[in-house]
Each structure stands twice: as C-alpha cells, then as structure tokens.
Motif scaffolding. Sequence first.
Motif, PDB file in Angstrom:
ATOM      1  N   GLY A  61      90.613  -4.587  18.178  1.00  0.00           N
ATOM      2  CA  GLY A  61      90.942  -3.378  18.915  1.00  0.00           C
ATOM      3  C   GLY A  61      92.270  -3.361  19.632  1.00  0.00           C
ATOM      4  N   PHE A  62      92.938  -4.514  19.792  1.00  0.00           N
ATOM      5  CA  PHE A  62      94.180  -4.575  20.560  1.00  0.00           C
ATOM      6  C   PHE A  62      95.337  -4.939  19.638  1.00  0.00           C
ATOM      7  CE2 PHE A  62      97.441  -6.672  23.072  1.00  0.00           C
ATOM      8  CZ  PHE A  62      97.544  -5.874  24.200  1.00  0.00           C
ATOM      9  N   VAL A  63      96.314  -4.045  19.532  1.00  0.00           N
ATOM     10  CA  VAL A  63      97.473  -4.250  18.651  1.00  0.00           C
ATOM     11  C   VAL A  63      98.688  -4.576  19.518  1.00  0.00           C
ATOM     12  CG1 VAL A  63      98.844  -3.310  16.764  1.00  0.00           C
ATOM     13  CG2 VAL A  63      96.477  -2.532  17.098  1.00  0.00           C
ATOM     14  N   PRO A  64      99.128  -5.821  19.572  1.00  0.00           N
ATOM     15  CA  PRO A  64     100.217  -6.195  20.469  1.00  0.00           C
ATOM     16  C   PRO A  64     101.497  -5.374  20.296  1.00  0.00           C
ATOM     17  CG  PRO A  64      99.109  -8.171  19.701  1.00  0.00           C
ATOM     18  CD  PRO A  64      98.525  -7.018  18.922  1.00  0.00           C
ATOM     19  N   ALA A  65     101.896  -5.103  19.063  1.00  0.00           N
ATOM     20  CA  ALA A  65     103.138  -4.353  18.851  1.00  0.00           C
ATOM     21  C   ALA A  65     103.042  -2.958  19.461  1.00  0.00           C
ATOM     22  CB  ALA A  65     103.448  -4.266  17.366  1.00  0.00           C
ATOM     23  N   VAL A  66     101.868  -2.327  19.375  1.00  0.00           N
ATOM     24  CA  VAL A  66     101.675  -1.001  19.963  1.00  0.00           C
ATOM     25  C   VAL A  66     101.716  -1.087  21.488  1.00  0.00           C
ATOM     26  CG1 VAL A  66     100.028   0.911  20.222  1.00  0.00           C
ATOM     27  CG2 VAL A  66     100.370  -0.156  17.988  1.00  0.00           C
ATOM     28  N   GLY A 188      87.169   4.948   3.686  1.00  0.00           N
ATOM     29  CA  GLY A 188      88.295   4.956   4.601  1.00  0.00           C
ATOM     30  C   GLY A 188      88.072   4.164   5.867  1.00  0.00           C
ATOM     31  N   ALA A 189      87.066   3.276   5.879  1.00  0.00           N
ATOM     32  CA  ALA A 189      86.733   2.480   7.079  1.00  0.00           C
ATOM     33  C   ALA A 189      86.564   3.399   8.279  1.00  0.00           C
ATOM     34  CB  ALA A 189      87.803   1.429   7.339  1.00  0.00           C
ATOM     35  N   ARG A 190      85.792   4.463   8.103  1.00  0.00           N
ATOM     36  CA  ARG A 190      85.660   5.482   9.141  1.00  0.00           C
ATOM     37  C   ARG A 190      84.225   5.986   9.199  1.00  0.00           C
ATOM     38  NH1 ARG A 190      89.544  10.841   9.385  1.00  0.00           N
ATOM     39  NH2 ARG A 190      88.187  12.164  10.650  1.00  0.00           N
ATOM     40  N   LEU A 191      83.571   5.835  10.357  1.00  0.00           N
ATOM     41  CA  LEU A 191      82.209   6.323  10.510  1.00  0.00           C
ATOM     42  C   LEU A 191      82.181   7.856  10.468  1.00  0.00           C
ATOM     43  CD1 LEU A 191      80.737   4.129  13.416  1.00  0.00           C
ATOM     44  CD2 LEU A 191      80.554   3.751  10.967  1.00  0.00           C
ATOM     45  N   PRO A 286      91.842   0.638  12.190  1.00  0.00           N
ATOM     46  CA  PRO A 286      93.239   0.559  12.655  1.00  0.00           C
ATOM     47  C   PRO A 286      93.694   1.768  13.474  1.00  0.00           C
ATOM     48  CG  PRO A 286      93.091  -0.272  10.426  1.00  0.00           C
ATOM     49  CD  PRO A 286      91.736   0.289  10.753  1.00  0.00           C
ATOM     50  N   GLN A 287      93.268   2.969  13.094  1.00  0.00           N
ATOM     51  CA  GLN A 287      93.641   4.150  13.867  1.00  0.00           C
ATOM     52  C   GLN A 287      93.051   4.084  15.276  1.00  0.00           C
ATOM     53  OE1 GLN A 287      92.212   7.849  12.227  1.00  0.00           O
ATOM     54  NE2 GLN A 287      93.545   9.113  13.528  1.00  0.00           N
ATOM     55  N   GLY A 288      91.777   3.666  15.369  1.00  0.00           N
ATOM     56  CA  GLY A 288      91.144   3.514  16.674  1.00  0.00           C
ATOM     57  C   GLY A 288      91.782   2.409  17.499  1.00  0.00           C
ATOM     58  N   ALA A 289      92.204   1.333  16.846  1.00  0.00           N
ATOM     59  CA  ALA A 289      92.848   0.229  17.559  1.00  0.00           C
ATOM     60  C   ALA A 289      94.147   0.690  18.207  1.00  0.00           C
ATOM     61  CB  ALA A 289      93.110  -0.930  16.599  1.00  0.00           C
ATOM     62  N   ARG A 290      94.919   1.500  17.499  1.00  0.00           N
ATOM     63  CA  ARG A 290      96.156   2.021  18.084  1.00  0.00           C
ATOM     64  C   ARG A 290      95.858   2.906  19.297  1.00  0.00           C
ATOM     65  NH1 ARG A 290      97.601   2.140  12.572  1.00  0.00           N
ATOM     66  NH2 ARG A 290      96.871   4.298  12.337  1.00  0.00           N
ATOM     67  N   LEU A 291      94.821   3.748  19.174  1.00  0.00           N
ATOM     68  CA  LEU A 291      94.452   4.624  20.284  1.00  0.00           C
ATOM     69  C   LEU A 291      93.999   3.810  21.495  1.00  0.00           C
ATOM     70  CD1 LEU A 291      93.850   7.422  21.469  1.00  0.00           C
ATOM     71  CD2 LEU A 291      91.613   7.331  20.328  1.00  0.00           C
ATOM     72  N   TYR A 292      93.128   2.837  21.283  1.00  0.00           N
ATOM     73  CA  TYR A 292      92.634   2.009  22.379  1.00  0.00           C
ATOM     74  C   TYR A 292      93.783   1.252  23.055  1.00  0.00           C
ATOM     75  CZ  TYR A 292      90.282  -1.951  24.680  1.00  0.00           C
ATOM     76  OH  TYR A 292      89.864  -2.894  25.584  1.00  0.00           O
ATOM     77  N   THR A 293      94.682   0.691  22.256  1.00  0.00           N
ATOM     78  CA  THR A 293      95.809  -0.060  22.808  1.00  0.00           C
ATOM     79  C   THR A 293      96.704   0.839  23.646  1.00  0.00           C
ATOM     80  OG1 THR A 293      95.754  -1.518  20.864  1.00  0.00           O
ATOM     81  CG2 THR A 293      97.728  -1.581  22.234  1.00  0.00           C
ATOM     82  N   GLN A 294      96.941   2.055  23.180  1.00  0.00           N
ATOM     83  CA  GLN A 294      97.764   2.997  23.946  1.00  0.00           C
ATOM     84  C   GLN A 294      97.102   3.373  25.266  1.00  0.00           C
ATOM     85  OE1 GLN A 294      98.157   6.019  20.949  1.00  0.00           O
ATOM     86  NE2 GLN A 294     100.031   5.141  20.086  1.00  0.00           N
TER      87      GLN A 294
END
Length: 312
Positions: A61-66, A188-191, A286-294
């Motif tokens: 869930g945490f993307v360091p670059a973001v 799409g790895a999406r619930l 990955p889309q959720g990970a970017r949102l959570y990191t932001q």
Amino acid sequence: MLAVLWLGFYVAWRNLPYVRSGAETVYAAKEAQEREGRLFPASVPPSRRVVVFGNSKVLTGFVPAVFDAAVFDTSAGGVFSVNMGKPDEAHFAKDIEFLARSHQLPSRILLTLPWSKTTPKPLLGDDASVVGRLFPFKRLPRDLILFSALAPRHGGFLNFYRFGETTVGQMEHDRGWYFIEGQSHYAGARLPDDFHLGSDRPNAVDDPAFVPAGAEFEQLNMLAERYQLHFYLVPSYHRTGELAPSPLFASTVAERMKGYPRFTVPGPNYFLFPPRYFSDPVHLNPQGARLYTQELARLIATGATLTGQGLP
C-alpha cells in the motif's frame, strides 16, 4: 550421514532462494537489506530518511516514489522514503536496531500497525524459533513441491524461477513496495464496486489500539531517545463498508499518547477506500496504493494543524 544431509539441504536452500513462497522471499530480501545496510544511499543524510513499518497492507500500500513527490518538507533535498512492510510483522524494535548497526537509521518512522504486546521471547527463543535456526531449510521440500506444481503454468521451471528473481529485484528497485498480484482473482486486479464480506462491520468504528505499554513500546521509546527518532502513528486502510467511517481526528490514540513527545498522531484512525481500489479483500491494487500514499503524505504535510506537531 546426518551432517552430509544437513549440509546438502542447507546448500540447496541457500542457492535456490526463489523457490520459496512470495511472502518468504520478500521477507528474506528485506531482512537482508537491513542487515547489509542497503536501504539508503550514502548520499542521503538521516534528516531526509523516512521508513514506514507495518505488515502486508503496508507492503502493498505504500509507494515511496509517490510519497517523496507528494510530501511537504522544508529540509533541503526533500525526503527519501523506504517501505519496510513485511508479511505478518508487528515487531519493529529489532528492525530499528538492525538499521542502527548498519548506519541506516532514518530521522522519521511511520507506524501503521500497533507494536506487539506479547512478552519478549527468552534468549534462545521458543521451540519453533530454535528449530527454525537449526533447520532453516525445513520448508524446502514443501516449497519445491509447490514450485513444481506451479511452474508449468508460468512457462516452465527456469522461467518461473527467473520470475521470482525479477520480482524481488523490482521490489528492491521500488524501495520495498510490492504488489501482491497472486491473491487477486478479479479482472484488472480490481474488486467489484458492490463487493462485501459477511465479516464486514459497517456500523463499527475500529480502534487501532496504539497503547503506550508493553516491552516493545518501552524499547521503541528508548530507541527514540537514544537515536533522536520521531514516530508517526499513521492510519492504515480498509474497504468502504468494511467499517464505519473514522472520526477526522484520532482523538483516542492521541489522548493515550500524550506525554510521549517523540510520538505524533496525525489524522483519523484509518482511511476507507472504495472496493475498486483493492486487488483482494485486504490489499490495495497499484491505483489504490498511490491514493493511500498520497493521503499519508497529505497528513504528514499538514501534521501541524492536526496535532500541533508537524515535521520536527
């Protein structure tokens, strides 16, 4: 004969690291990074270093670059963050001691998971840990059987082994972020938007149970004083409908942590995201990970207005 067998299994275990399960491989790779001092480049001073600890929810869930691009920081050069989320991990003091020994300590540490409240193990550990140290290869036969069963679906043994090696290399390149793709069973790895489980509690507000008590907390507090560290007890995440919305301010946690100036509590108890941001019932895509990191970056950036304690 026993010594020869032990040596043979050990050599096979050391030289075939990517036949293990994904979780074991990632865990081992991250522990090696800690021990060998490979988390931060030498050019990054401690004042710019940020580490986030937690379990597999942080791992995916945490993307360091973001985070680095989004977080506000007044120090020259911004921040350089690393994701140290590991499967089923709730002990952080030993990781910090690893980082201290390898001269890789950060100045700021984000905790998404309460520290363990279990009693520390004796010097030699319990039976399971002793057996694990004596026979680190004890899961090798099981891993080889599973690897052999899955390999034909992934282009054969060599391709499947190289896939594991590439995956770990990508995880290290992404500074610890790792998408757990194998647990996703939806396109799409999406619930789906109407996804829910019978165990969901849509009317319950969860308490992350950060409590300033126990041997693990005492050790963390001691390490914070010794090495001038600052901890942020940040929200984890859940699916919309899994729990009721958390109050904006984590007043219960902040109240419990009063009197410990090296622990800051920014934001709510947890975030809720729609199911489409999840790859399985627990982990973000990955889309959720970017949102959570932001969202985490936004909390840290506005920490002064939320708790009276911003970036030290």
